[in-house]
Scaffold this active site. Structure first.
Site, PDB file in Angstrom:
ATOM      1  N   ARG A 145     -19.254  31.039 -63.932  1.00  0.00           N
ATOM      2  CA  ARG A 145     -19.721  31.814 -62.762  1.00  0.00           C
ATOM      3  C   ARG A 145     -20.879  31.103 -62.070  1.00  0.00           C
ATOM      4  O   ARG A 145     -21.091  31.262 -60.871  1.00  0.00           O
ATOM      5  CB  ARG A 145     -20.138  33.245 -63.163  1.00  0.00           C
ATOM      6  CG  ARG A 145     -20.733  34.023 -61.995  1.00  0.00           C
ATOM      7  CD  ARG A 145     -20.730  35.525 -62.159  1.00  0.00           C
ATOM      8  NE  ARG A 145     -21.174  35.973 -63.449  1.00  0.00           N
ATOM      9  CZ  ARG A 145     -22.449  35.914 -63.903  1.00  0.00           C
ATOM     10  NH1 ARG A 145     -23.412  35.429 -63.129  1.00  0.00           N
ATOM     11  NH2 ARG A 145     -22.749  36.345 -65.103  1.00  0.00           N
ATOM     12  N   LYS A 202      -6.142  28.745 -46.016  1.00  0.00           N
ATOM     13  CA  LYS A 202      -5.354  28.293 -44.874  1.00  0.00           C
ATOM     14  C   LYS A 202      -5.149  26.774 -44.925  1.00  0.00           C
ATOM     15  O   LYS A 202      -4.548  26.287 -45.862  1.00  0.00           O
ATOM     16  CB  LYS A 202      -6.027  28.777 -43.587  1.00  0.00           C
ATOM     17  CG  LYS A 202      -6.452  30.260 -43.643  1.00  0.00           C
ATOM     18  CD  LYS A 202      -5.264  31.173 -43.699  1.00  0.00           C
ATOM     19  CE  LYS A 202      -5.497  32.619 -44.040  1.00  0.00           C
ATOM     20  NZ  LYS A 202      -6.771  33.215 -44.050  1.00  0.00           N
ATOM     21  N   TYR A 248     -11.333  37.205 -36.978  1.00  0.00           N
ATOM     22  CA  TYR A 248     -10.297  37.727 -37.884  1.00  0.00           C
ATOM     23  C   TYR A 248     -10.576  39.220 -38.148  1.00  0.00           C
ATOM     24  O   TYR A 248     -11.741  39.620 -38.303  1.00  0.00           O
ATOM     25  CB  TYR A 248     -10.295  36.901 -39.173  1.00  0.00           C
ATOM     26  CG  TYR A 248      -9.531  37.549 -40.290  1.00  0.00           C
ATOM     27  CD1 TYR A 248      -8.188  37.917 -40.123  1.00  0.00           C
ATOM     28  CD2 TYR A 248     -10.140  37.840 -41.508  1.00  0.00           C
ATOM     29  CE1 TYR A 248      -7.499  38.545 -41.134  1.00  0.00           C
ATOM     30  CE2 TYR A 248      -9.446  38.458 -42.526  1.00  0.00           C
ATOM     31  CZ  TYR A 248      -8.118  38.807 -42.326  1.00  0.00           C
ATOM     32  OH  TYR A 248      -7.429  39.435 -43.327  1.00  0.00           O
ATOM     33  N   ASP A 262     -17.140  29.828 -38.265  1.00  0.00           N
ATOM     34  CA  ASP A 262     -15.920  29.893 -39.067  1.00  0.00           C
ATOM     35  C   ASP A 262     -14.986  28.806 -38.530  1.00  0.00           C
ATOM     36  O   ASP A 262     -14.493  28.888 -37.400  1.00  0.00           O
ATOM     37  CB  ASP A 262     -15.286  31.291 -38.942  1.00  0.00           C
ATOM     38  CG  ASP A 262     -14.061  31.452 -39.835  1.00  0.00           C
ATOM     39  OD1 ASP A 262     -13.364  30.441 -40.062  1.00  0.00           O
ATOM     40  OD2 ASP A 262     -13.784  32.580 -40.268  1.00  0.00           O
TER      41      ASP A 262
HETATM   42  N1  LCS Z   1     -11.627  33.613 -41.345  1.00  0.00           N
HETATM   43  C1  LCS Z   1     -10.508  33.487 -40.627  1.00  0.00           C
HETATM   44  C2  LCS Z   1     -10.562  32.776 -39.318  1.00  0.00           C
HETATM   45  C3  LCS Z   1      -9.304  34.009 -41.103  1.00  0.00           C
HETATM   46  O1  LCS Z   1      -8.211  33.843 -40.363  1.00  0.00           O
HETATM   47  C4  LCS Z   1      -9.294  34.689 -42.345  1.00  0.00           C
HETATM   48  C5  LCS Z   1      -8.049  35.288 -42.898  1.00  0.00           C
HETATM   49  C6  LCS Z   1     -10.488  34.820 -43.056  1.00  0.00           C
HETATM   50  C7  LCS Z   1     -11.641  34.253 -42.535  1.00  0.00           C
HETATM   51  C8  LCS Z   1     -10.550  35.512 -44.390  1.00  0.00           C
HETATM   52  O2  LCS Z   1     -10.066  34.655 -45.355  1.00  0.00           O
HETATM   53  P1  LCS Z   1      -9.358  35.122 -46.732  1.00  0.00           P
HETATM   54  O3  LCS Z   1     -10.297  36.048 -47.402  1.00  0.00           O
HETATM   55  O4  LCS Z   1      -8.090  35.806 -46.363  1.00  0.00           O
HETATM   56  O5  LCS Z   1      -9.189  33.842 -47.465  1.00  0.00           O
HETATM   57  N2  LCS Z   1      -7.007  35.375 -41.976  1.00  0.00           N
HETATM   58  C9  LCS Z   1      -5.841  35.939 -42.183  1.00  0.00           C
HETATM   59  C10 LCS Z   1      -4.874  36.107 -41.170  1.00  0.00           C
HETATM   60  O6  LCS Z   1      -4.981  35.818 -39.974  1.00  0.00           O
HETATM   61  N3  LCS Z   1      -3.801  36.646 -41.704  1.00  0.00           N
HETATM   62  O7  LCS Z   1      -3.970  36.943 -43.035  1.00  0.00           O
HETATM   63  C11 LCS Z   1      -5.296  36.505 -43.431  1.00  0.00           C
END
Ligand code: LCS
Length: 394
Positions: free
Chosen positions: A57, A210, A110, A185
């Site tokens: 951790r 992603k 998002y 981001d």
């Molecule tokens: N930032 C962006 C730009 C994102 O598109 C997402 C998730 C996140 C942060 C959060 O990341 P995660 O916790 O899911 O790793 N975007 C998503 C989307 O457009 N569709 O499903 C998840």
């Protein structure tokens, strides 16, 4: 050694082989705890006078390798790998702002980020101040929201799901004189296409789920910044709230990153071809892709991005019913949220990823009800076009 190109850095990373096993690829350290040589060694590690690992951790060699690799790619000093993109954003926000504080954010983000900002941080008495519409906001409009309790500025560019482009340098020019960190981001672009820290940002966050992972098989997040900043975020939040990345996911992301350059090139060339084709289609009302000359943020994207990435949004004539026909009938494109995978994914932000916004909030953020989002994969672009063409003529 001479400084190598970005593509070379991405493949090689920062590790050197273990002196005995000489692996090409470093092993996964799947262990929760680490042995101390003796009691003094253990106590020394806790006091910071001896080198060594304590507990996963707190830190882990496999996770460390990924953190070093991303820090190099983003040209930051240091990085923290987290369990998800959301936990990266939550960790930074809660480490920097306390009850009574506020922050300024672009309005198109998002849907999960919007919910964190607009509901959960408000519950902690941390106030989001959204810039509407954010992407082409003037310096004065952002500046007008700053006061003595503003703890950070936050932007997503290109933004999910509208592909709005915000000027990183302009936002940084508001943040700097106030000594407030600018967080970007960088999920949609990836460090291959855009490096916010070189444009004036102070912290970069990613959903590593992603493009960094790239294969749709994990959830992960990243925070990059100066060592002082990442140490602060670790101490204030990550170590004791515990949203850390598992070594297995760190290993998968390190593997995924090796092909980041070739994938981003292909995502970008495919998306440009598809966006241009969609723009010329009689059933398509509007296409949002920063690589199109018609895109209102094209000139900013050209200035701060190497290429324009794999994400497209578009509206079809006939609104939601016409959009549903496409989503229900695609065969090659897959109806699913997430993005940045090798497969092309299609989804409807208003009812899916951005249903955390109310209809009014979506309208203010420029997310229309008829908008369809396409995460263009690395297939042959003509096959993707053929799939969309068939559904558009139904
Ligand atoms: N930032 C962006 C730009 C994102 O598109 C997402 C998730 C996140 C942060 C959060 O990341 P995660 O916790 O899911 O790793 N975007 C998503 C989307 O457009 N569709 O499903 C998840």
């Amino acid at each position: 050694m001479k400084k190598v190109a970005k593509e070379t850095e991405i493949v090689h990373g920062t590790h050197s082989a273990h002196s005995t096993s000489m692996d090409l690829v470093p092993p996964i350290h799947m262990t929760s705890t680490f042995r101390f040589k003796n009691a003094d060694h253990g106590a020394g590690i806790f006091q910071g006078t001896s080198e060594g690992y304590v507990y996963t951790r707190i830190s882990n060699p496999t996770v460390d390798l990924l953190q070093e690799k991303i820090a190099v790619l983003e040209q930051g000093e240091s990085a923290i790998a987290t369990s998800s993109g959301m936990s990266a954003i939550a960790s930074v926000s809660l480490a920097l702002a306390k009850p009574g504080d506020n922050f300024i954010a672009c309005s198109t983000v998002y849907g999960g980020t919007f919910a964190l900002f607009n509901k959960h941080l408000r519950d902690f008495k941390i106030e989001p101040r959204f810039v509407y519409p954010s992407s082409y906001a003037s310096k004065d409009r952002i500046e007008a929201l700053v006061d003595e309790n503003t703890r950070f500025l936050y932007m997503e560019t290109p933004a999910n799901p509208t592909l709005d482009v915000a000027d990183i340098g302009l936002w940084a020019s508001v943040a700097k004189p106030h000594n407030i960190p600018l967080i970007v981001d960088n999920t949609f672009a990836s460090p291959y296409l855009q490096r916010p820290l070189t444009l004036g940002a102070d912290i970069v966050v990613h959903s590593a789920t992603k493009y960094l992972g790239g294969h749709g098989d994990l959830i992960g997040g990243i925070i990059v910044g100066t060592k002082k900043m990442t140490d602060h975020i670790r101490e204030e939040y990550v170590t004791h709230y515990g949203p850390i990345m598992s070594p297995f996911n760190a290993w998968l992301i390190s593997r995924g990153i090796k092909t980041l350059a070739v994938r981003m090139e292909k995502h970008s060339s495919n998306a440009l071809k598809i966006a241009q084709w969609l723009e010329g289609h009689s059933k398509v009302k509007k296409v949002y892709y920063p690589g199109l000359v018609s895109h209102s943020g094209h000139h900013i994207a050209k200035k701060q991005m190497k290429k324009f990435g794999g994400m497209i949004a578009f509206e079809v004539k006939g609104g939601i019913p016409a959009g549903k026909i496409i989503m229900d009938n695609v065969k090659l494109c897959i109806l699913a949220v997430s993005l940045g995978d090798c497969e092309t994914l299609i989804q409807h932000p208003a009812s899916m990823t951005h249903s955390t916004y109310t209809r009014e909030e979506r309208a203010k953020a420029g997310i229309s009800d008829g908008l369809i989002r396409l995460s263009v994969g690395i297939e042959d672009p003509d096959d993707i076009i053929a799939d969309l063409d068939r559904t558009l003529s139904l």
